[in-house]
Write an enzyme that holds these catalytic residues in place. Sequence first.
Site, short mmCIF file in Angstrom:
data_model
loop_
_atom_site.label_atom_id
_atom_site.label_comp_id
_atom_site.label_asym_id
_atom_site.label_seq_id
_atom_site.Cartn_x
_atom_site.Cartn_y
_atom_site.Cartn_z
N GLU A 280 0.86 -1.01 -0.32
CA GLU A 280 -0.19 0.26 0.08
C GLU A 280 1.04 1.24 0.38
O GLU A 280 0.73 2.09 0.47
CB GLU A 280 -1.11 -0.05 1.43
CG GLU A 280 -2.10 -1.51 1.71
CD GLU A 280 -2.93 -0.79 -0.15
OE1 GLU A 280 -3.28 0.56 -0.68
OE2 GLU A 280 -3.06 -2.09 -0.13
N GLY A 281 2.03 1.20 -0.84
CA GLY A 281 2.89 2.27 -0.63
C GLY A 281 4.35 2.41 0.18
O GLY A 281 3.76 2.28 1.74
#
Lengths: 603, 603
Positions: B443-444
């Site tokens: 998620e990053g």
Amino acid sequence: MAHQLADRRDVEFVLHEQLNLSDLSNHETYGEFNKKTIDLVISEARNLALKEVLPTNAPGDQSGCTLENGHVQIPDEFKRVWELYRDGEWIATSEDPGWGGQGMPHALSMACTEYLSGANMAMYMYVALTHGAANLVEAFGSQGQKEKYLRKMYSGEWTGTMLLTEPGAGSDVGALTTTATPNADGTYSIKGNKIFISGGEHDMVENIVHPVLARIEGAPEGTKGISLFTVPKYRVADDGSVGEFNDVVCTGIEHKMGIHGNCTCSLALGEKGECVGELLGEPNKGMRAMFQMMNEARLFVGIQGLSVAGASYANALTYAKERVQGPNLMTMMDKNPPAVPIIQHPDIRRQLIAMKANVEAMRSLLFYIGYCSDLKKVSDSEDEKERLQGIIDVLIPIGKGYVTDRSYDVCSHGMQVYGGYGFIEEYPQAQLLRDCRITMIYEGTNGIQAMDLLGRKLGMKKGKAVMDLMAEMQKTIAGAREVAALAPLADELEKAVGKLGEVAMYMGKTAMSTEVMNAFANAHPFMTVTGDVVFAWMHLWRALTATAGLEKTKKRDKDFYGGVLASAAHYIQTELPVAQGRMRAILKGSDAAMTIPETAFFG
Amino acid sequence: MAHQLADRRDVEFVLHEQLNLSDLSNHETYGEFNKKTIDLVISEARNLALKEVLPTNAPGDQSGCTLENGHVQIPDEFKRVWELYRDGEWIATSEDPGWGGQGMPHALSMACTEYLSGANMAMYMYVALTHGAANLVEAFGSQGQKEKYLRKMYSGEWTGTMLLTEPGAGSDVGALTTTATPNADGTYSIKGNKIFISGGEHDMVENIVHPVLARIEGAPEGTKGISLFTVPKYRVADDGSVGEFNDVVCTGIEHKMGIHGNCTCSLALGEKGECVGELLGEPNKGMRAMFQMMNEARLFVGIQGLSVAGASYANALTYAKERVQGPNLMTMMDKNPPAVPIIQHPDIRRQLIAMKANVEAMRSLLFYIGYCSDLKKVSDSEDEKERLQGIIDVLIPIGKGYVTDRSYDVCSHGMQVYGGYGFIEEYPQAQLLRDCRITMIYEGTNGIQAMDLLGRKLGMKKGKAVMDLMAEMQKTIAGAREVAALAPLADELEKAVGKLGEVAMYMGKTAMSTEVMNAFANAHPFMTVTGDVVFAWMHLWRALTATAGLEKTKKRDKDFYGGVLASAAHYIQTELPVAQGRMRAILKGSDAAMTIPETAFFG
């Protein structure tokens, strides 16, 4: 070629430029280790590591070890590597040539170990444990015991282990319950259970020699009643011939997060009453023997940390240069900016320079500690020997505890640089991280290292050992202040050393007061800030060395020296202010960790 | 009972005493969620987690997932848990009741997730991905798409995923190459390869719905030409009936360091030209849709971090109370001092209180962020909604990036407290550490989170969002200053907030200058100090809340509140000085990370 292990240029920099290791060849002990020989040895270790050992690392991790009917199967590939280690005489690099060792300076031996352990940490443990066990025989054994064991172990014909831990006696060694009952012939019948025995059972070699800590019947409780014994897997006759099974049974192997290729065994000794051991050294002096060997074992763990951290950094660097992803921040506003290698991204670069700076400081520090013991060996002055030993003693908990804390950080960065691929086992970073994690635990957890620094080393010789270390730092600071470009870094370090002195006084005083529990609750932060300052010292020393190198270098080395200076600047500018903050926190003397009642801990 | 997951008392403390969550029941939206209902929901989540889910965690880790002929086998135990999640309606706890969700406040939903994910992080991902995918349909789908998918997904009849990453497009989403070709009937033919797809293929349910990012033929390059599609594993007719295979083939699964029970798939879409997708929302607006959902996904990762860190702390605490090893330091000089539980040893205690303080701050922060979105939902004022959204936006990178950095630290402490046993896979700590590590990446990556904080959030609404957050901190500081015992802690936090303001100004200015690369090289340290200050704020708030609680408590709760105060004191006294040091380092503006030439990086 892509980086996969330590960059050779930096290894040479530390040995030849920072430490001037080949000067030791002026002494008879190390007479053959001139620069040319040193370079040759490193070349061979590096080639062996890259070509033969590294390819066995992932397979060994995947296959791991298995136990069937008391027999442990270690990864197949390892057997060939063991033969290569034997053929190349890599088992006892720094040991006495009189007993089959290679007699290298420790600093050089460490450089070899960095390559070989970095290529396969689990595999190299078989080597390290073997010469470690043999060292005990060499230091404490009778002439007969030496004749019986040393050459076979130093040559790798047999391997060795260390049987210390028991289920109820880990950090608290004195609680062990293994017993030794005297026999009429002067031997002892050994009975007990040992756990966490690295390399405790396998069929890679003909015999395994287990140094065992046990209590002779009637001996005092606690550490004062512990003796050391040699217990071979197969009994050894006085002529060295291998006889019958000695009732040392492997009852289990551990499934671990890392170092899968090194079997971690539970051993039952004397279940059938047929386990015979010989006393090694004097009765009830087993702990003293252990302590004498502990420095080397702990330093080795530090080198393990360096070796996998260095490999993780090398991989990350190669990956960051090759992996193309996203545009350069400076071109973000352009139309369709091209994707670039991720080494151009600031966050990747921050991680790479942090990894680089930590790995370099570890290498410089550990080789320096090895070099101190080499200097000690060739010194004629008792005072100088004592001074050097003091510095070594103070630096051991840093070289083990602080270094492996940082190694683990480096390996975590190494995973992060790979992004999602870092978490995938087909890439090398996950294994390095998993393998690295044990270095913070074994040979005394890093909490134990911190207690050692605070409880034993800080007050050693009334603080003289610490003062001697700080005097060495001041020499570097004085030298760096002469170089305009380094003077600001020297100032930062001097301030930090001053503050560390204040913290050390405070910690020492607190540890002697009724606040002793609070002092020890701060032992680990104290080890951390001491390590930060020691690493900063190494960087300043390296920067000073690189400055001298730059003055006489050819074009090719400009980049390398520039990189040394950049690491030093980065470390001193970004880490020392954090260390200063942590030192202030220690001086505030928060007691919450100790005053909170046990019942107030909630999950 | 031994602690194994989050202590219920602290969960209740955050929800009822810190946040007063049940006040939301004055609003129609959350009318049924009074204190009694909230407590009932938590009881059920906790019981389910402890009794049914936790026992599947280690087995799922050991068996992992396998791929054969395109079919993925997930751990058998998980199928039963999925049915329990369906029966108990745990798939869509905070989603719209109109579509089959439970409509809980987010803060309460998070408390449930902490228990369920802490019991088995890999398993709970199937739940989170499913409602995450459905959320996209709910937010951007047509009425027909909602009718087709939502109830089946929120009820767990089908699961969902997210197809974003490609081999050459990880953090750089705009580089994706999957194509969508319009068909005559308004659908699109999808063709491309996606990787790292959690829950991408399995036979736990009848159908899997894949939201897919792809580029419509002729659309602009980069992120501006990306559209979002729904691509089910089996085609779905308008009446909801499941039809033929939709040419979504699993070509591989990853062997990962952790979350073994969650299959991570490579999917080939449309290899036979038979993969059909429906546009979700407007063409070329796929990234906007992703961004809208990203906050929730990132918060969920933060909760994952909290959940495993909380479990690791609970285990460590139980172990430290039960494991007897070595004498208490105060009795060391006695003759034969008895061995004591290791919680009495200062270094263990330091680690436990550090774990405790971090877990508590994470919990308070994450539930607070959830609570802000609940408040926003019931607010009538547009200004207030905007203010709350600003605070949420600023806190997301802290709640994901900083929280998971700290979660990983906590899990590492959790291993260390176990000593050698921590490294053994038969004990729970190794898996928690391995599972936790992915939260820093997906998620990053946390580097991306730091860039988000610096590049997007800091300057949001000309800095008003950050100012609004700091104003909230000042309220807590003002309140704490009224309490004599807390005033010194309030002072420390105020100084730190002031310094953080200075650092934020400096970072903002630098990021807008030619020094932009240096600014972004410091993005992660900036996120770290911001997180440190935010955690300290949470602790002061908790301490203030505990002070109020202490005034009216019975004996039983005295310990608990005392523990809250101890955590706050420990965190603020030991972490804020370090944060101050790191802030000073940032302000020094070292540029070595960026000025070092690429060629000067050595291994």
